[in-house]
Design a protein around this motif. Structure first.
Motif: not given
Length: 430
Positions: A270-271, A278-280, A284-285, A314-315
């Motif tokens: 993955l890039k 996406l992890s951050l 954050g969410f 997950a992140g």
């Protein structure tokens, strides 16, 4: 429910939270790794690497062959072991004991032990499933259940002595596919079993989950967060054993499948910007939801808020797994520090024992400290009212349980029982 606070009031201390994480085969230091027989497969157990050993490198011409020369060489790490994963697992266990001692709500944000442990277990399960699925599932259950039964005998007998009368649900003390029953007297001890129940279900479901994941790796990984979103906003699981199991499976499904992604090399393909962003965003969410939708206790503790736990873990775990794949982190330098390296080995080899017995150790620490008050010197010079003192006594008792009960993990893994794993091999007389 597994996400309820496990509060208990003892000697003025308010403890809360839930527990965690389990173990694998011992790490035996040796001068040279020994090649396996053609039929042998190295499966390091509940948390073990389960990686086929590589053949040893051919001898270098002119290398010293006498015993004294070999003595001077540092012991090489057995093949298939990853000290980065080992260290994460050890730190996760320490964090669990710390959380159950102090009840710090922020501890899960600093180091989400449960998500990390499920991620590591998913990686090892994907590797193990290179063998026949039935063999792998049977092996995992064999390594998990005997330590659970051994521990359970003491807990169940203690509850029976304290007027507990079990019904048919006692079958969950044999195979914990649901939360085992008990009375309030032993609640602090048995409430941690939600993790074993969730782990066991993931093991049983992994052959199917792995096939689904490999059919469309990235979409399946992203969609693995959908169940917990559905449970939070569209359908609330029932308040019973089934509901608890579904909630915990949904909460950590992403982390388990993330382990598959790491094992199959999906993460490293993955890039980097996409992974980091996406992890951050997930972290954050998860943090925002925890602080804006606090539990009934008024706490932002992730253990009480499944949706926040799922996204934060997950992140966080994605970054840990991706960093390993991207930068080749292996912590191989750890083997140069013998004592630290052996501590990490013991934590991994006795993870089930530490997890199961740590709450009992903390329970016993309270009446033990009460006795210290009867000794004037202890009362004067020891910080008997400090939770840090209880934390230290708790670890001493955990060490005692490791020495007394850890051998069950060796027997479950069909290995020769050891008092402590990771010791130096015996020297041969000359």
């Amino acid at each position: 429910m597994s996400w309820e606070q496990q509060g208990y009031q003892q000697q003025g201390y308010q403890e809360q939270g839930y527990g965690y994480e389990y173990g694998y085969s011992g790490y035996v230091e040796q001068p040279y790794p020994q090649p396996p027989s053609p039929q042998e497969y190295v499966d390091h157990g509940y948390y073990g690497q389960g990686v086929e050993p590589e053949p040893p490198e051919p001898p270098v011409p002119g290398a010293p062959a006498d015993a004294e020369a070999e003595e001077e060489k540092p012991p090489s790490r057995p093949p298939g072991r990853d000290r980065y994963f080992d260290t994460l697992r050890a730190v996760a266990l320490i964090r669990v004991v710390t959380y159950h001692t102090f009840g710090w709500a922020w501890a899960g944000m600093v180091f989400p032990s449960m998500g990390i442990m499920f991620g590591l277990a998913g990686t090892l399960m994907a590797k193990s499933l290179e063998r026949p699925a039935l063999t792998v599932v049977r092996s995992r259950m064999r390594r998990l259940l005997p330590p659970f039964w051994f521990w359970g005998v003491f807990v169940v007998l203690a509850m029976l002595v304290h007027d507990w009368m079990p019904g048919w649900q006692i079958v969950y003390w044999i195979v914990p596919l649901g939360d085992p029953p008990g009375n309030a007297w032993g609640e602090q001890a048995w409430e941690i079993l939600w993790y074993l129940r969730t782990y066991l279900w993931f093991v049983l479901l992994s052959p199917v989950l792995l096939k689904v994941f490999r059919s469309a790796p990235v979409p399946v990984l992203l969609l693995s967060l959908a169940p917990i979103v559905v449970f939070q906003f569209l359908w609330e699981p029932p308040d019973n054993r089934l509901g608890s199991a579904l909630t915990d499976l949904a909460t950590f499904l992403f982390c388990w499948i993330l382990g598959f992604a790491h094992r199959d090399g999906v993460l490293e393909r993955l890039k980097a910007p996409a992974v980091v962003v996406l992890s951050l965003a997930a972290i954050g969410f998860g943090g925002w939801y925890a602080f804006t939708h606090q539990a009934g206790t008024g706490s932002y503790d992730l253990d009480d808020i499944p949706l926040a736990q799922a996204f934060w873990s997950a992140g966080y775990v994605t970054l840990l797994m991706w960093a390993k794949s991207r930068f080749g982190i292996d912590f191989s330098w750890l083997t140069r520090f013998r004592r630290t390296d052996r501590v990490v080995t013991i934590f991994n080899s006795r993870a089930v024992t530490i997890y199961l017995w740590h709450e009992i150790a903390l329970i016993l620490a309270v009446p033990l400290i009460d006795q210290f008050w009867n000794v004037p010197a202890f009362e004067k010079w020891l910080p008997l009212e400090s939770q840090w003192f209880m934390f230290g006594i708790g670890w001493i008792l955990i060490a005692v349980f490791v020495l007394l009960c850890g051998w069950v993990e060796d027997v479950a893994g069909k290995k020769k029982p050891q008092l402590l794993p990771g010791g130096r091999p015996a020297r041969m007389a000359t």
